[in-house]
Design a protein around this motif. Structure first.
Motif, PDB file in Angstrom:
ATOM      1  N   PHE A 115     -44.731 -45.441  51.287  1.00  0.00           N
ATOM      2  CA  PHE A 115     -44.693 -44.581  52.224  1.00  0.00           C
ATOM      3  C   PHE A 115     -43.739 -44.661  53.373  1.00  0.00           C
ATOM      4  O   PHE A 115     -42.938 -46.009  53.512  1.00  0.00           O
ATOM      5  CB  PHE A 115     -46.262 -44.897  53.089  1.00  0.00           C
ATOM      6  N   TYR A 116     -43.243 -43.644  53.947  1.00  0.00           N
ATOM      7  CA  TYR A 116     -42.012 -43.573  54.686  1.00  0.00           C
ATOM      8  C   TYR A 116     -42.316 -42.496  55.944  1.00  0.00           C
ATOM      9  O   TYR A 116     -43.224 -41.809  55.984  1.00  0.00           O
ATOM     10  CB  TYR A 116     -40.894 -43.312  54.091  1.00  0.00           C
ATOM     11  N   VAL A 117     -41.252 -42.993  57.011  1.00  0.00           N
ATOM     12  CA  VAL A 117     -41.227 -42.115  58.012  1.00  0.00           C
ATOM     13  C   VAL A 117     -39.790 -41.599  58.216  1.00  0.00           C
ATOM     14  O   VAL A 117     -38.878 -42.339  57.637  1.00  0.00           O
ATOM     15  CB  VAL A 117     -41.733 -42.552  59.540  1.00  0.00           C
ATOM     16  N   ASP A 118     -39.609 -40.651  58.644  1.00  0.00           N
ATOM     17  CA  ASP A 118     -38.136 -39.999  58.611  1.00  0.00           C
ATOM     18  C   ASP A 118     -37.567 -40.111  60.165  1.00  0.00           C
ATOM     19  O   ASP A 118     -38.101 -39.461  61.164  1.00  0.00           O
ATOM     20  CB  ASP A 118     -38.065 -38.459  58.201  1.00  0.00           C
ATOM     21  N   TYR A 119     -36.353 -40.961  60.202  1.00  0.00           N
ATOM     22  CA  TYR A 119     -35.844 -41.076  61.816  1.00  0.00           C
ATOM     23  C   TYR A 119     -35.346 -39.645  62.144  1.00  0.00           C
ATOM     24  O   TYR A 119     -35.453 -39.507  63.260  1.00  0.00           O
ATOM     25  CB  TYR A 119     -34.895 -42.127  61.454  1.00  0.00           C
ATOM     26  N   LYS A 120     -34.863 -38.878  61.026  1.00  0.00           N
ATOM     27  CA  LYS A 120     -34.298 -37.613  61.593  1.00  0.00           C
ATOM     28  C   LYS A 120     -35.531 -36.647  62.609  1.00  0.00           C
ATOM     29  O   LYS A 120     -35.108 -35.862  63.378  1.00  0.00           O
ATOM     30  CB  LYS A 120     -34.124 -36.719  60.549  1.00  0.00           C
ATOM     31  N   LYS A 121     -36.844 -36.928  62.170  1.00  0.00           N
ATOM     32  CA  LYS A 121     -38.025 -36.400  62.770  1.00  0.00           C
ATOM     33  C   LYS A 121     -37.810 -36.903  64.257  1.00  0.00           C
ATOM     34  O   LYS A 121     -38.322 -36.190  65.021  1.00  0.00           O
ATOM     35  CB  LYS A 121     -39.062 -36.385  61.987  1.00  0.00           C
ATOM     36  N   ALA A 122     -37.533 -38.210  64.463  1.00  0.00           N
ATOM     37  CA  ALA A 122     -37.506 -38.703  65.979  1.00  0.00           C
ATOM     38  C   ALA A 122     -36.443 -37.869  66.516  1.00  0.00           C
ATOM     39  O   ALA A 122     -36.666 -37.559  68.073  1.00  0.00           O
ATOM     40  CB  ALA A 122     -37.359 -40.079  65.852  1.00  0.00           C
ATOM     41  N   LEU A 181     -44.488 -39.646  64.365  1.00  0.00           N
ATOM     42  CA  LEU A 181     -43.740 -39.551  63.166  1.00  0.00           C
ATOM     43  C   LEU A 181     -44.967 -39.450  61.892  1.00  0.00           C
ATOM     44  O   LEU A 181     -45.610 -40.170  61.941  1.00  0.00           O
ATOM     45  CB  LEU A 181     -42.836 -40.630  62.911  1.00  0.00           C
ATOM     46  N   GLU A 182     -44.658 -38.410  61.165  1.00  0.00           N
ATOM     47  CA  GLU A 182     -45.630 -38.120  60.126  1.00  0.00           C
ATOM     48  C   GLU A 182     -45.315 -38.979  58.956  1.00  0.00           C
ATOM     49  O   GLU A 182     -44.241 -39.265  58.615  1.00  0.00           O
ATOM     50  CB  GLU A 182     -45.529 -36.664  59.618  1.00  0.00           C
TER      51      GLU A 182
END
Length: 175
Positions: free
Chosen positions: A125-132, A139-140
């Motif tokens: 599972f991960y979150v994407d820094y670009k969304k921040a 963050l999804e």
């Protein structure tokens, strides 16, 4: 095909034979891309079973086989819940992203034969820094991929809070 309640396939359905040879006039053969079975309805499957399905007749064409044997292997399934760490993608070296919580609870259904083999390392599972950077409030949490034997995946929480920090020169030098 309809499985009984609380049952799933152990493996994918198998067909025997996987293909058939067909014979007939060339112009008819050129128009055929597949040979299909008669409509088959099997309900409440809960045991490993075999079923013979007749092939549909095609005018002016004969087939090497008249039926296909379908193989079903089923088992009971249950729900499992595990905790999995969340990683961060697209993070520049000069930044640090802290996420809260850093682990998520993952619930899913799995066949009993695979229950013990599925653990935290099974998932990514991960979150994407670009969304921040795009200004997202939260963050999804996304999953890279799942196994075909796992279904009904539920992630809690599905979004995490975050804080972006600049790394100090000392922290950069450690890396």
């Amino acid at each position: 095909f309809d499985l009984a309640q609380q049952y799933t396939y152990c493996d994918s359905m198998r067909f025997d034979p996987r293909g058939v040879s067909i014979y007939g006039p060339q112009q008819v053969l050129d128009s055929i891309s597949e040979v299909v079975t008669e409509n088959v309805e099997v309900n409440e499957i809960k045991d490993t079973m075999q079923y013979d399905a007749p092939l549909q007749k095609i005018p002016m064409v004969s087939c090497s086989d008249s039926l296909v044997r379908l193989h079903f292997q089923t088992e009971r399934f249950t729900e499992k819940t595990i905790f999995v760490p969340v990683s961060i993608i697209n993070l520049p070296e000069d930044k640090e992203l802290k996420i809260f919580p850093s682990n998520v609870s993952v619930s899913f259904n799995v066949g009993l034969s695979r229950y013990d083999s599925i653990g935290a390392t099974t998932f990514s599972f991960y979150v994407d820094y670009k969304k921040a950077l795009e200004g997202a409030d939260r963050l999804e949490v996304s999953c890279k991929e799942t196994l075909p034997s796992v279904f009904g995946l539920k992630i809690k929480p599905s979004e995490v809070d975050y804080i972006i920090e600049m790394k100090t020169s000392e922290e950069k030098a450690k890396k």
